[in-house]
Design a protein around this motif. Structure first.
Motif, PDB file in Angstrom:
ATOM      1  N   ALA A  41      40.330  55.187  34.957  1.00 19.87           N
ATOM      2  CA  ALA A  41      39.624  54.716  36.142  1.00 19.87           C
ATOM      3  C   ALA A  41      39.234  55.893  37.022  1.00 19.87           C
ATOM      4  CB  ALA A  41      40.492  53.745  36.929  1.00 19.87           C
ATOM      5  N   VAL A  42      38.186  55.681  37.819  1.00 20.02           N
ATOM      6  CA  VAL A  42      37.768  56.634  38.836  1.00 20.02           C
ATOM      7  C   VAL A  42      37.650  55.889  40.159  1.00 20.02           C
ATOM      8  CG1 VAL A  42      36.532  58.120  37.216  1.00 20.02           C
ATOM      9  CG2 VAL A  42      35.299  56.244  38.359  1.00 20.02           C
ATOM     10  N   ARG A  43      37.523  56.646  41.222  1.00 21.33           N
ATOM     11  CA  ARG A  43      37.355  56.036  42.537  1.00 21.33           C
ATOM     12  C   ARG A  43      36.029  55.288  42.589  1.00 21.33           C
ATOM     13  NH1 ARG A  43      37.871  59.443  48.223  1.00 21.33           N
ATOM     14  NH2 ARG A  43      38.333  57.657  49.583  1.00 21.33           N
ATOM     15  N   GLN A  44      36.018  54.165  43.282  1.00 16.31           N
ATOM     16  CA  GLN A  44      34.805  53.353  43.382  1.00 16.31           C
ATOM     17  C   GLN A  44      33.661  54.179  43.950  1.00 16.31           C
ATOM     18  OE1 GLN A  44      34.999  49.829  45.975  1.00 16.31           O
ATOM     19  NE2 GLN A  44      34.186  48.678  44.258  1.00 16.31           N
ATOM     20  N   GLY A  45      32.515  54.152  43.267  1.00 19.20           N
ATOM     21  CA  GLY A  45      31.355  54.911  43.692  1.00 19.20           C
ATOM     22  C   GLY A  45      31.197  56.238  42.982  1.00 19.20           C
ATOM     23  N   GLN A  60      47.967  51.558  32.037  1.00 14.16           N
ATOM     24  CA  GLN A  60      47.641  50.330  31.331  1.00 14.16           C
ATOM     25  C   GLN A  60      46.507  49.613  32.078  1.00 14.16           C
ATOM     26  OE1 GLN A  60      49.222  49.906  28.547  1.00 14.16           O
ATOM     27  NE2 GLN A  60      51.025  51.201  28.822  1.00 14.16           N
ATOM     28  N   LEU A  61      45.548  49.064  31.323  1.00 14.13           N
ATOM     29  CA  LEU A  61      44.429  48.353  31.936  1.00 14.13           C
ATOM     30  C   LEU A  61      44.902  47.283  32.909  1.00 14.13           C
ATOM     31  CD1 LEU A  61      41.414  47.626  32.163  1.00 14.13           C
ATOM     32  CD2 LEU A  61      41.706  46.187  30.133  1.00 14.13           C
ATOM     33  N   SER A  62      45.937  46.546  32.526  1.00 15.15           N
ATOM     34  CA  SER A  62      46.433  45.458  33.375  1.00 15.15           C
ATOM     35  C   SER A  62      47.019  45.959  34.687  1.00 15.15           C
ATOM     36  CB  SER A  62      47.495  44.653  32.614  1.00 15.15           C
ATOM     37  OG  SER A  62      48.593  45.480  32.269  1.00 15.15           O
ATOM     38  N   GLU A  63      47.407  47.239  34.741  1.00 14.47           N
ATOM     39  CA  GLU A  63      47.939  47.812  35.975  1.00 14.47           C
ATOM     40  C   GLU A  63      46.843  48.397  36.853  1.00 14.47           C
ATOM     41  OE1 GLU A  63      51.887  49.858  35.536  1.00 14.47           O
ATOM     42  OE2 GLU A  63      51.419  49.673  33.406  1.00 14.47           O
ATOM     43  N   LEU A  64      45.726  48.791  36.244  1.00 12.19           N
ATOM     44  CA  LEU A  64      44.606  49.329  37.012  1.00 12.19           C
ATOM     45  C   LEU A  64      43.743  48.216  37.620  1.00 12.19           C
ATOM     46  CD1 LEU A  64      43.456  52.187  34.601  1.00 12.19           C
ATOM     47  CD2 LEU A  64      44.610  52.479  36.804  1.00 12.19           C
ATOM     48  N   LYS A  65      43.583  47.110  36.891  1.00 10.04           N
ATOM     49  CA  LYS A  65      42.650  46.054  37.314  1.00 10.04           C
ATOM     50  C   LYS A  65      42.916  45.497  38.717  1.00 10.04           C
ATOM     51  CE  LYS A  65      40.782  43.005  34.648  1.00 10.04           C
ATOM     52  NZ  LYS A  65      40.517  41.904  33.695  1.00 10.04           N
ATOM     53  N   PRO A  66      44.176  45.303  39.139  1.00 12.12           N
ATOM     54  CA  PRO A  66      44.389  44.686  40.457  1.00 12.12           C
ATOM     55  C   PRO A  66      44.149  45.625  41.638  1.00 12.12           C
ATOM     56  CG  PRO A  66      46.300  44.368  38.991  1.00 12.12           C
ATOM     57  CD  PRO A  66      45.441  45.415  38.382  1.00 12.12           C
ATOM     58  N   ILE A  67      43.953  46.921  41.393  1.00 13.49           N
ATOM     59  CA  ILE A  67      43.854  47.881  42.489  1.00 13.49           C
ATOM     60  C   ILE A  67      42.442  47.912  43.057  1.00 13.49           C
ATOM     61  CG2 ILE A  67      44.218  50.277  43.195  1.00 13.49           C
ATOM     62  CD1 ILE A  67      46.765  48.900  42.282  1.00 13.49           C
ATOM     63  N   ALA A  75      42.296  55.656  44.043  1.00 14.30           N
ATOM     64  CA  ALA A  75      41.498  54.942  45.042  1.00 14.30           C
ATOM     65  C   ALA A  75      41.457  55.674  46.377  1.00 14.30           C
ATOM     66  CB  ALA A  75      42.044  53.528  45.231  1.00 14.30           C
ATOM     67  N   ARG A  76      42.533  56.370  46.722  1.00 14.28           N
ATOM     68  CA  ARG A  76      42.520  57.099  47.999  1.00 14.28           C
ATOM     69  C   ARG A  76      42.023  58.543  47.849  1.00 14.28           C
ATOM     70  NH1 ARG A  76      48.403  56.518  47.521  1.00 14.28           N
ATOM     71  NH2 ARG A  76      49.319  58.519  46.902  1.00 14.28           N
ATOM     72  N   GLY A  77      41.601  58.903  46.635  1.00 13.90           N
ATOM     73  CA  GLY A  77      40.978  60.196  46.435  1.00 13.90           C
ATOM     74  C   GLY A  77      41.916  61.343  46.128  1.00 13.90           C
ATOM     75  N   ASP A  78      43.167  61.042  45.804  1.00 12.65           N
ATOM     76  CA  ASP A  78      44.132  62.102  45.510  1.00 12.65           C
ATOM     77  C   ASP A  78      44.097  62.545  44.050  1.00 12.65           C
ATOM     78  OD1 ASP A  78      44.911  62.126  48.113  1.00 12.65           O
ATOM     79  OD2 ASP A  78      46.748  60.952  47.830  1.00 12.65           O
ATOM     80  N   ALA A  79      43.324  61.887  43.214  1.00 19.18           N
ATOM     81  CA  ALA A  79      43.097  62.307  41.829  1.00 19.18           C
ATOM     82  C   ALA A  79      41.718  61.825  41.413  1.00 19.18           C
ATOM     83  CB  ALA A  79      44.171  61.756  40.898  1.00 19.18           C
ATOM     84  N   GLN A  80      41.025  62.632  40.630  1.00 21.77           N
ATOM     85  CA  GLN A  80      39.675  62.262  40.198  1.00 21.77           C
ATOM     86  C   GLN A  80      39.714  61.222  39.087  1.00 21.77           C
ATOM     87  OE1 GLN A  80      37.404  65.542  38.655  1.00 21.77           O
ATOM     88  NE2 GLN A  80      35.582  64.302  38.270  1.00 21.77           N
ATOM     89  N   LEU A  81      40.610  61.403  38.123  1.00 21.78           N
ATOM     90  CA  LEU A  81      40.759  60.487  36.998  1.00 21.78           C
ATOM     91  C   LEU A  81      42.167  59.922  36.982  1.00 21.78           C
ATOM     92  CD1 LEU A  81      39.165  62.626  34.115  1.00 21.78           C
ATOM     93  CD2 LEU A  81      37.998  61.099  35.720  1.00 21.78           C
ATOM     94  N   GLY A  82      42.280  58.658  36.609  1.00 20.81           N
ATOM     95  CA  GLY A  82      43.600  58.030  36.514  1.00 20.81           C
ATOM     96  C   GLY A  82      43.738  57.275  35.206  1.00 20.81           C
ATOM     97  N   GLY A 118      39.243  49.398  45.134  1.00 18.52           N
ATOM     98  CA  GLY A 118      38.691  50.729  45.327  1.00 18.52           C
ATOM     99  C   GLY A 118      38.572  51.547  44.070  1.00 18.52           C
ATOM    100  N   LEU A 119      38.664  50.888  42.905  1.00 17.68           N
ATOM    101  CA  LEU A 119      38.582  51.586  41.617  1.00 17.68           C
ATOM    102  C   LEU A 119      37.372  51.127  40.821  1.00 17.68           C
ATOM    103  CD1 LEU A 119      42.182  51.559  40.054  1.00 17.68           C
ATOM    104  CD2 LEU A 119      41.058  53.420  41.274  1.00 17.68           C
ATOM    105  N   GLU A 120      36.950  51.974  39.899  1.00 19.92           N
ATOM    106  CA  GLU A 120      36.004  51.603  38.850  1.00 19.92           C
ATOM    107  C   GLU A 120      36.693  51.866  37.521  1.00 19.92           C
ATOM    108  OE1 GLU A 120      32.951  50.417  39.113  1.00 19.92           O
ATOM    109  OE2 GLU A 120      32.281  50.875  41.153  1.00 19.92           O
TER     110      GLU A 120
END
Length: 258
Positions: free
Chosen positions: A116-120, A194-201, A184-191, A203-205
């Motif tokens: 995932a990356v930050r939204q936008g 598990q997909l199921s753990e990223l989906k609920p957050i 999502a808060r910009g502290d890492a460019q790439l994250g 501010g992510l893409e």
């Protein structure tokens, strides 16, 4: 006589209903659950339905399936924290079974790693192993979890790609916090998690799943603790997680039910 009996039955119906309600309440169990992130989104929804349908109450503690943090499920159990049901990475649960901390392992779902990356932000190419390698090398910062997916990335994937040395200093493991929150808060460019753990957050893409040749599928499982005070209710929760209704929710949250 029949009319008299009917009136008596009508008067006694509320008393009988109240009696049944309080009997059910007296029999209701408090089920203590420890769960790692992979199944948390599905569990949140299914847990409410389980409580409503059975009258049992769920008390939940969250933590990674492994690692050195105090929140990690094996560490909680070793400290003697009370638990009836554990829901976590299958291999880690098997370790608890071998150590006599859990009495069973029921496989619930397969989970894949996503990026995932930050939204936008731009979505880099990870469609092939070579593309993933280039994306990692070009990244300014990379975050991954301190549980199964992150251990795999750090110990297996980066060495396999031949870039472990080049990633030092810009790739880091995140302890006891969702990787998506860091991105999502910009502290890492790439994250990576598990997909199921990223989906609920928010501010992510979600860029996508790791490609074939770089992917590692994790099995999430559930088991009953050997110290359970409510083994029957604990088993009922495991059975509930295998119902068709549960399978639909598990699929919706980015997992493949087993």
């Amino acid at each position: 006589m029949n009319a008299t009996l009917a009136r008596a039955a009508k008067r006694s119906a509320p008393i009988l209903a109240a009696s049944l309600f309080f009997s059910a309440a007296a029999l209701a169990a408090e089920v203590k659950v420890m769960i790692s992130g992979g199944l948390s989104a599905a569990y949140e929804e299914l847990g409410h339905d389980f409580e409503r349908d059975t009258g049992n109450k769920l008390t939940t503690e969250k933590g990674p399936s492994m690692g050195t943090t105090p929140q990690a499920i094996p560490n909680r159990i070793d400290r003697g924290e009370p638990v009836d049901v554990v829901i976590m990475v299958g291999d880690a649960l098997s370790g608890l079974v071998q150590r006599g901390k859990a009495v069973s392992r029921v496989d619930i779902a397969r989970s894949s790693i996503a990026m995932a990356v930050r939204q936008g932000d731009a979505k880099p190419d990870i469609s092939t192993v070579e593309a993933l390698k280039r994306t990692l090398l070009d990244a300014k910062s990379v975050a991954y979890s301190d549980s199964a997916s992150g251990v795999y990335i750090e110990k297996e994937l980066l060495p396999k790609l031949g870039i472990a040395g080049q990633m030092k200093g810009k790739a880091r493991m995140i302890p006891a916090e969702p990787v998506g929150a860091v991105v999502a808060r910009g502290d890492a460019q790439l994250g990576f998690q598990q997909l199921s753990e990223l989906k609920p957050i928010a501010g992510l893409e979600i860029v996508g799943l790791l490609p074939e040749g770089a992917q590692k599928v994790t099995i999430f499982s559930a088991g009953v603790s050997t110290s359970s005070k409510e083994p029957a209710a604990a088993k009922a929760l495991l059975d509930y997680l295998m119902t068709p209704k549960a399978r639909a929710v598990i699929t919706k949250t980015g997992l493949e039910p087993l």
